[in-house]
Motif scaffolding. Structure first.
Motif, mmCIF file in Angstrom:
data_model
loop_
_atom_site.group_PDB
_atom_site.id
_atom_site.type_symbol
_atom_site.label_atom_id
_atom_site.label_comp_id
_atom_site.label_asym_id
_atom_site.label_seq_id
_atom_site.Cartn_x
_atom_site.Cartn_y
_atom_site.Cartn_z
ATOM 1 N N ARG A 33 38.157 58.026 61.773
ATOM 2 C CA ARG A 33 37.800 56.618 61.916
ATOM 3 C C ARG A 33 36.311 56.561 62.239
ATOM 4 N NH1 ARG A 33 42.256 53.324 62.750
ATOM 5 N NH2 ARG A 33 41.004 51.825 63.951
ATOM 6 N N VAL A 34 35.566 55.707 61.553
ATOM 7 C CA VAL A 34 34.121 55.693 61.721
ATOM 8 C C VAL A 34 33.621 54.290 62.040
ATOM 9 C CG1 VAL A 34 33.785 57.661 60.181
ATOM 10 C CG2 VAL A 34 33.666 55.345 59.245
ATOM 11 N N TRP A 35 32.474 54.269 62.705
ATOM 12 C CA TRP A 35 31.748 53.018 62.964
ATOM 13 C C TRP A 35 30.265 53.304 62.860
ATOM 14 C CZ3 TRP A 35 27.961 52.299 66.601
ATOM 15 C CH2 TRP A 35 27.434 51.003 66.697
ATOM 16 N N ASN A 36 29.534 52.345 62.317
ATOM 17 C CA ASN A 36 28.078 52.414 62.303
ATOM 18 C C ASN A 36 27.527 51.009 62.427
ATOM 19 O OD1 ASN A 36 25.708 54.296 61.871
ATOM 20 N ND2 ASN A 36 25.266 52.743 60.312
ATOM 21 N N ARG A 37 26.395 50.893 63.118
ATOM 22 C CA ARG A 37 25.785 49.577 63.312
ATOM 23 C C ARG A 37 25.489 48.916 61.966
ATOM 24 N NH1 ARG A 37 20.129 49.416 66.383
ATOM 25 N NH2 ARG A 37 19.610 50.540 64.466
ATOM 26 N N THR A 38 25.000 49.705 61.000
ATOM 27 C CA THR A 38 24.785 49.210 59.636
ATOM 28 C C THR A 38 25.978 49.640 58.808
ATOM 29 O OG1 THR A 38 22.404 49.504 59.929
ATOM 30 C CG2 THR A 38 23.198 49.159 57.681
ATOM 31 N N ALA A 39 26.850 48.706 58.478
ATOM 32 C CA ALA A 39 28.141 49.033 57.886
ATOM 33 C C ALA A 39 28.029 49.725 56.528
ATOM 34 C CB ALA A 39 28.983 47.766 57.747
ATOM 35 N N GLU A 40 26.938 49.452 55.779
ATOM 36 C CA GLU A 40 26.828 50.033 54.436
ATOM 37 C C GLU A 40 26.828 51.566 54.479
ATOM 38 O OE1 GLU A 40 23.665 47.527 55.102
ATOM 39 O OE2 GLU A 40 25.664 46.670 55.458
ATOM 40 N N ARG A 41 26.356 52.146 55.565
ATOM 41 C CA ARG A 41 26.303 53.601 55.656
ATOM 42 C C ARG A 41 27.691 54.229 55.676
ATOM 43 N NH1 ARG A 41 21.528 56.230 59.293
ATOM 44 N NH2 ARG A 41 19.764 55.352 58.148
ATOM 45 N N ALA A 42 28.695 53.435 55.984
ATOM 46 C CA ALA A 42 30.053 53.961 56.043
ATOM 47 C C ALA A 42 30.722 54.011 54.679
ATOM 48 C CB ALA A 42 30.892 53.115 57.000
ATOM 49 N N GLU A 43 30.135 53.378 53.674
ATOM 50 C CA GLU A 43 30.813 53.247 52.381
ATOM 51 C C GLU A 43 31.154 54.592 51.733
ATOM 52 O OE1 GLU A 43 28.397 50.614 50.077
ATOM 53 O OE2 GLU A 43 28.866 48.856 51.321
ATOM 54 N N PRO A 44 30.219 55.566 51.676
ATOM 55 C CA PRO A 44 30.596 56.856 51.071
ATOM 56 C C PRO A 44 31.749 57.537 51.793
ATOM 57 C CG PRO A 44 28.222 56.675 51.273
ATOM 58 C CD PRO A 44 28.800 55.538 52.054
ATOM 59 N N LEU A 45 31.785 57.412 53.116
ATOM 60 C CA LEU A 45 32.868 58.024 53.887
ATOM 61 C C LEU A 45 34.180 57.286 53.667
ATOM 62 C CD1 LEU A 45 30.821 58.725 57.095
ATOM 63 C CD2 LEU A 45 31.840 60.460 55.616
ATOM 64 N N ALA A 46 34.101 55.954 53.516
ATOM 65 C CA ALA A 46 35.310 55.183 53.210
ATOM 66 C C ALA A 46 35.898 55.627 51.880
ATOM 67 C CB ALA A 46 34.991 53.695 53.191
ATOM 68 N N GLU A 47 35.035 55.874 50.910
ATOM 69 C CA GLU A 47 35.503 56.348 49.609
ATOM 70 C C GLU A 47 36.143 57.726 49.712
ATOM 71 O OE1 GLU A 47 32.121 56.183 47.070
ATOM 72 O OE2 GLU A 47 32.000 53.982 47.087
ATOM 73 N N ALA A 48 35.712 58.505 50.713
ATOM 74 C CA ALA A 48 36.277 59.838 50.919
ATOM 75 C C ALA A 48 37.528 59.823 51.783
ATOM 76 C CB ALA A 48 35.222 60.746 51.549
ATOM 77 N N GLY A 49 37.917 58.637 52.281
ATOM 78 C CA GLY A 49 39.166 58.530 53.031
ATOM 79 C C GLY A 49 39.049 58.119 54.472
ATOM 80 N N ALA A 50 37.833 57.902 54.976
ATOM 81 C CA ALA A 50 37.671 57.476 56.365
ATOM 82 C C ALA A 50 38.068 56.017 56.528
ATOM 83 C CB ALA A 50 36.230 57.675 56.814
ATOM 84 N N ILE A 51 38.557 55.689 57.714
ATOM 85 C CA ILE A 51 38.868 54.303 58.071
ATOM 86 C C ILE A 51 37.647 53.724 58.771
ATOM 87 C CG2 ILE A 51 40.349 52.806 59.445
ATOM 88 C CD1 ILE A 51 42.524 54.994 59.163
ATOM 89 N N VAL A 52 37.114 52.633 58.235
ATOM 90 C CA VAL A 52 35.916 52.018 58.803
ATOM 91 C C VAL A 52 36.321 50.915 59.768
ATOM 92 C CG1 VAL A 52 33.754 50.835 58.294
ATOM 93 C CG2 VAL A 52 34.648 52.538 56.686
ATOM 94 N N ALA A 53 35.794 50.981 60.995
ATOM 95 C CA ALA A 53 36.120 50.003 62.029
ATOM 96 C C ALA A 53 34.932 49.080 62.269
ATOM 97 C CB ALA A 53 36.498 50.718 63.324
ATOM 98 N N PRO A 54 35.207 47.816 62.641
ATOM 99 C CA PRO A 54 34.107 46.870 62.859
ATOM 100 C C PRO A 54 33.363 47.075 64.168
ATOM 101 C CG PRO A 54 36.209 45.800 63.269
ATOM 102 C CD PRO A 54 36.524 47.166 62.730
ATOM 103 N N HIS A 55 34.008 47.716 65.153
ATOM 104 C CA HIS A 55 33.398 47.920 66.460
ATOM 105 C C HIS A 55 33.778 49.298 66.997
ATOM 106 C CE1 HIS A 55 32.462 43.657 66.496
ATOM 107 N NE2 HIS A 55 33.737 43.372 66.302
ATOM 108 N N PRO A 56 32.976 49.864 67.905
ATOM 109 C CA PRO A 56 33.338 51.159 68.483
ATOM 110 C C PRO A 56 34.730 51.168 69.123
ATOM 111 C CG PRO A 56 31.068 50.629 69.008
ATOM 112 C CD PRO A 56 31.643 49.407 68.347
ATOM 113 N N ALA A 57 35.078 50.089 69.836
ATOM 114 C CA ALA A 57 36.397 50.043 70.477
ATOM 115 C C ALA A 57 37.518 50.150 69.458
ATOM 116 C CB ALA A 57 36.532 48.756 71.288
ATOM 117 N N ASP A 58 37.336 49.523 68.303
ATOM 118 C CA ASP A 58 38.348 49.609 67.249
ATOM 119 C C ASP A 58 38.393 51.008 66.646
ATOM 120 O OD1 ASP A 58 38.939 46.767 67.393
ATOM 121 O OD2 ASP A 58 37.003 46.460 66.412
ATOM 122 N N ALA A 59 37.233 51.639 66.526
ATOM 123 C CA ALA A 59 37.169 52.968 65.916
ATOM 124 C C ALA A 59 37.929 54.003 66.731
ATOM 125 C CB ALA A 59 35.718 53.397 65.737
#
Length: 297
Positions: A33-59
């Motif tokens: 599960r991943v989080w980043n302040r700039t959400a676009e940076r998570a896109e490659p990891l999402a394509e690889a199977g990571a779950i992108v969370a909107p906030h650190p607490a959710d991650a």
């Protein structure tokens, strides 16, 4: 004792190192599960199977370990103790791994009464992170280290427990102190050679192949030869921050470190000149002689 090697694991902060860590864990078959302040940076990891969370607490929800790899102490404090931070809803039950380079005292203060927290100084670059070839220097209580070790061994080829919380940061700062001084020394030698009429490429090739060159010098000589400092391996502003932190550590224990102080001043000046988001080898650009500084011979 809870083990962390089977995940799920949260990675908070997807800069060069955080993204590499997350990719490594995904490649090992863990749920990430991943989080980043700039959400676009998570896109490659999402394509690889990571779950992108909107906030650190959710991650971190439902995870057995969380790795914080943000830029500095202010960002780490916000990720852990901000309104949507890891600790916003109460203690985190897993192993909390602070891989952000901050002052040793700061990681202790931010961690507070978190029951299982480790600070990890990472030696290596983003490529090492992706393939599990980092060297990891860890501070924290033995029980926390034992719980986090299986995960850390998945990320690094060497995992060393140094002692109490803050020890990992102390090791990381002294390693970055050496790197900052070495790269600046390489840049200074190269600029002096060029100003004196020697062939820049030949000088860099000679230095890189000599007994004087560390692996860092040999690696960074390619940056200096090409003059390309984009897509940084390590941002200059982060090197400036770490050199300043090392200088403050020295002052706190009564040591005078003239080389560290000089390197910190040069890197801060380079950051002020707008070079902060380039590779740290761009420090050479503040050494280039200005036309008005040249003399007639």
């Amino acid at each position: 004792m809870t083990r962390t090697a089977n995940g799920p694991v949260a990675v908070l902060g997807l800069g060069a190192m955080g993204a590499g860590l997350a990719a490594r864990l995904l490649g090992q078959g863990l749920q990430v599960r991943v989080w980043n302040r700039t959400a676009e940076r998570a896109e490659p990891l999402a394509e690889a199977g990571a779950i992108v969370a909107p906030h650190p607490a959710d991650a971190v929800a439902g995870t057995s370990a969380a790795i914080c790899a943000v830029a500095d102490g202010e960002a780490l404090g916000a990720v852990l103790r901000g309104p949507d931070g890891v600790l916003a809803k109460g203690p985190y039950p897993g192993v909390l791994i602070c891989a952000s380079t901050v002052a040793p005292e700061e990681v202790v203060q931010i961690a507070g009464d978190v029951p299982r927290v480790l600070d990890v100084g990472m030696l290596g670059n983003r490529d090492h992170a992706r393939v599990g070839e980092l060297r990891l220097f860890v501070g924290g209580e033995q029980r926390a280290f034992d719980a986090g070790r299986p995960l850390l061994e998945m990320l690094g080829k060497e995992v060393v427990h140094l002692g109490a919380l803050g020890s990992g940061m102390r090791m990381k700062l002294l390693l970055n102190l050496l790197m900052g001084i070495e790269v600046q020394a390489l840049a200074e030698a190269t600029e002096l050679a060029t100003a004196c009429g020697l062939d820049r490429q030949l000088v860099l090739k000679t230095i890189a192949g000599s007994g004087f060159a560390s692996p860092v010098m040999a690696f960074k000589s390619r940056r200096l030869a090409s003059g390309r400092f984009g897509e940084p391996d390590f941002r200059l502003r982060l090197m400036a921050k770490d050199l300043m932190l090392a200088s403050k550590q020295a002052a706190a224990v009564g040591l005078s470190l003239p080389l560290a102080t000089a390197a910190a001043e040069t890197h801060v000046r380079a950051t002020e000149q707008g070079l902060g988001d380039q590779d740290c080898a761009a420090v050479t650009r503040v050494l280039t002689p200005k036309p008005e500084a040249t003399r007639d011979h």
